[in-house]
Scaffold this active site. Structure first.
Site, PDB file in Angstrom:
ATOM      1  N   GLU A 169       3.568   2.240   3.554  1.00 10.12           N
ATOM      2  CA  GLU A 169       3.916   3.675   3.539  1.00 10.12           C
ATOM      3  C   GLU A 169       3.622   4.338   4.872  1.00 10.12           C
ATOM      4  O   GLU A 169       4.357   5.219   5.317  1.00 10.12           O
ATOM      5  CB  GLU A 169       3.150   4.384   2.415  1.00 10.12           C
ATOM      6  CG  GLU A 169       3.639   5.811   2.130  1.00 10.12           C
ATOM      7  CD  GLU A 169       3.022   6.893   3.014  1.00 10.12           C
ATOM      8  OE1 GLU A 169       3.603   7.992   3.083  1.00 10.12           O
ATOM      9  OE2 GLU A 169       1.969   6.652   3.642  1.00 10.12           O
ATOM     10  N   GLU A 170       2.542   3.926   5.536  1.00  6.74           N
ATOM     11  CA  GLU A 170       2.124   4.610   6.766  1.00  6.74           C
ATOM     12  C   GLU A 170       3.001   4.269   7.967  1.00  6.74           C
ATOM     13  O   GLU A 170       2.897   4.904   9.009  1.00  6.74           O
ATOM     14  CB  GLU A 170       0.663   4.261   7.106  1.00  6.74           C
ATOM     15  CG  GLU A 170      -0.357   4.745   6.073  1.00  6.74           C
ATOM     16  CD  GLU A 170      -0.521   6.262   6.055  1.00  6.74           C
ATOM     17  OE1 GLU A 170       0.140   6.954   6.840  1.00  6.74           O
ATOM     18  OE2 GLU A 170      -1.309   6.733   5.221  1.00  6.74           O
ATOM     19  N   ASP A 223      -6.663   8.774   2.006  1.00  4.00           N
ATOM     20  CA  ASP A 223      -5.240   8.414   2.152  1.00  4.00           C
ATOM     21  C   ASP A 223      -5.079   6.903   2.144  1.00  4.00           C
ATOM     22  O   ASP A 223      -5.190   6.269   3.171  1.00  4.00           O
ATOM     23  CB  ASP A 223      -4.699   9.021   3.446  1.00  4.00           C
ATOM     24  CG  ASP A 223      -3.205   8.904   3.569  1.00  4.00           C
ATOM     25  OD1 ASP A 223      -2.548   8.480   2.612  1.00  4.00           O
ATOM     26  OD2 ASP A 223      -2.691   9.239   4.659  1.00  4.00           O
TER      27      ASP A 223
HETATM   28 ZN   LIG Z   1      -0.656   8.418   2.381  1.00  2.00          ZN
END
Ligand SMILES: [Zn+2]
Length: 416
Positions: free
Chosen positions: A189-190, A154
């Protein structure tokens, strides 16, 4: 907007800003601890080394909590060496880390920058903390070889496989027009999605303008093509009671007791379901209250997250928010303060592509933050079940399948 040509203006300034933390030349990045690559098995595609070296460089560069400068700089350099034109878009530092070095989104394309593209290929370059170093299993590298490290799944695994897929497609398939594709790698994004939201806002006044018929988002889907992802809702609740000696509870009002009763009711309530997305789930992620065992607690608070399976993309979370608010009110007419910071409903994606196994995922992505008219695809190597954990890992086989699959997906998207 702060778009700037990485070649002409900003890149030299960036290098100056970041002196002392420049990347190593690619030839020196390789496999750490040895001067030559480990032996490859017979199942190795021609681009295996390119892929593993790129992923190693990405994973070895920490990029959590607004600290995406180093990995952004690396990508700019890498993409320019690979014959892309590159622009960067500065994103303000996160509120809780105001002093981080400049962070930026990276946009890359081949040839002239056109106002419209068939497909945007995108993922994120930030990761969750803490940094976990790159580690590859010893011995001969095969499809089963495990690679550990923060971001392997991720989503640096997606970033690396997207880049290698596009490189390979453009160099081997003369039917693909390089000017049909544009790459975007975003920060944030996180946490808040600030990178993608800034990019999305900038579309309205970009010069030259930029539009795309479809976008391929890279997130861990276990090499399946997601038909969508659940929505989300993030809230906190405070219960106000009255303190008293615990021997005389009738003299006070227990905030903890109110909170426990309310949370119990919410957990036992159907917060909504749909055939595609299943049930809305509810997590009491943080629970605190009171001061001591022998004091009736005057205050309790919780942080909550729901994964929303009902309603529209824009408003689905409000259905769930209202149900929670009603239960708090039922529990006690005026003890609760309830506030939600953000949310969205479930988002559907196009999963009708031959050769892909469909899936639904329960986590959020940057799709809600890219507010434009385009067909969405969501695909990536690795499992969300190991993302964000201490043992985040990916296999060489999953990565290589993703390079093949991204090429198929891009070919599908540009043929539409
Ligand atoms: Zn991600």
């Amino acid at each position: 907007m702060h778009w700037a040509s990485a070649t002409a203006i900003v890149f030299p300034a960036l290098l100056a800003l970041c002196a002392g933390q420049q990347q190593q030349p690619l030839s020196e990045v390789g496999h750490s601890g040895s001067s030559h690559s480990p032996p490859a098995s017979a199942d190795a595609p021609s681009w295996r080394d390119e892929l593993l070296q790129l992923l190693e460089a990405l994973v070895s560069t920490p990029s959590a909590n607004g600290q995406e400068n180093g990995v952004g700089q690396f990508l700019v350099d890498y993409l320019q060496q690979a014959q892309y034109q590159v622009d960067i878009q500065f994103v303000p530092p996160p509120k809780d880390h105001p002093d981080v070095p400049d962070r930026f989104n990276v946009l890359a394309w081949r040839g002239e920058r056109k106002p419209s593209y068939k497909t945007l290929v995108t993922s994120h370059i930030d990761v969750v903390p803490p940094h976990i170093p790159w580690e590859i299993e010893g011995g001969e590298v095969s499809k089963k070889t495990i690679i550990k490290g923060r971001g392997t799944t991720d989503a640096k695994g997606s970033v690396a496989t997207q880049i290698v897929a596009v490189n390979h497609l453009l160099s081997t398939n003369s039917d693909v027009n390089p000017e049909d594709l544009i790459l975007l790698f975003v920060v944030g994004e996180e946490t808040t999605g600030d990178g993608m939201r800034l990019f999305s806002d900038s579309l309205k006044h970009m010069d030259p303008p930029l539009s795309f018929d479809s976008a391929i988002f890279g997130e861990p889907t276990e090499n399946k093509l997601a038909c969508g992802h659940k929505g989300a809702l993030f809230c906190s609740a405070v219960a106000k009671g009255k303190d008293a000696h615990s021997g005389y509870p009738e003299m006070g009002k227990s905030a903890n007791e109110l909170m426990i009763r309310a949370m119990n009711k919410i957990l036992d309530t159907d917060l909504g379901s749909s055939p595609l997305f299943g049930n809305t789930t509810f997590n009491v992620g943080r629970f605190d209250g009171g001061v001591a065992a022998n004091v009736i607690p005057a205050k309790a608070f919780v942080d909550l997250a729901a994964r929303v399976a009902v309603g529209s993309e824009r408003e689905g979370h409000r259905v769930v928010q209202q149900k929670i608010a009603d239960i708090l009110k039922e529990t006690d007419e005026d003890a609760f303060a309830f506030e939600c910071t953000h949310g969205y409903g479930p988002y559907e994606c196009n999963c009708d592509v031959e050769g892909f196994e469909p899936t639904i995922v329960n986590y959020g992505t940057d799709i809600p933050n890219l507010d434009a008219d385009y067909v969405r695809y969501l695909y990536g190597p690795g499992s969300i079940l190991v993302a964000h954990g201490d043992h985040e890992y990916i296999t060489v086989g999953d990565l290589e399948k993703a390079v093949e699959d991204y090429q198929k997906l891009i070919l599908h998207a540009i043929s539409q």
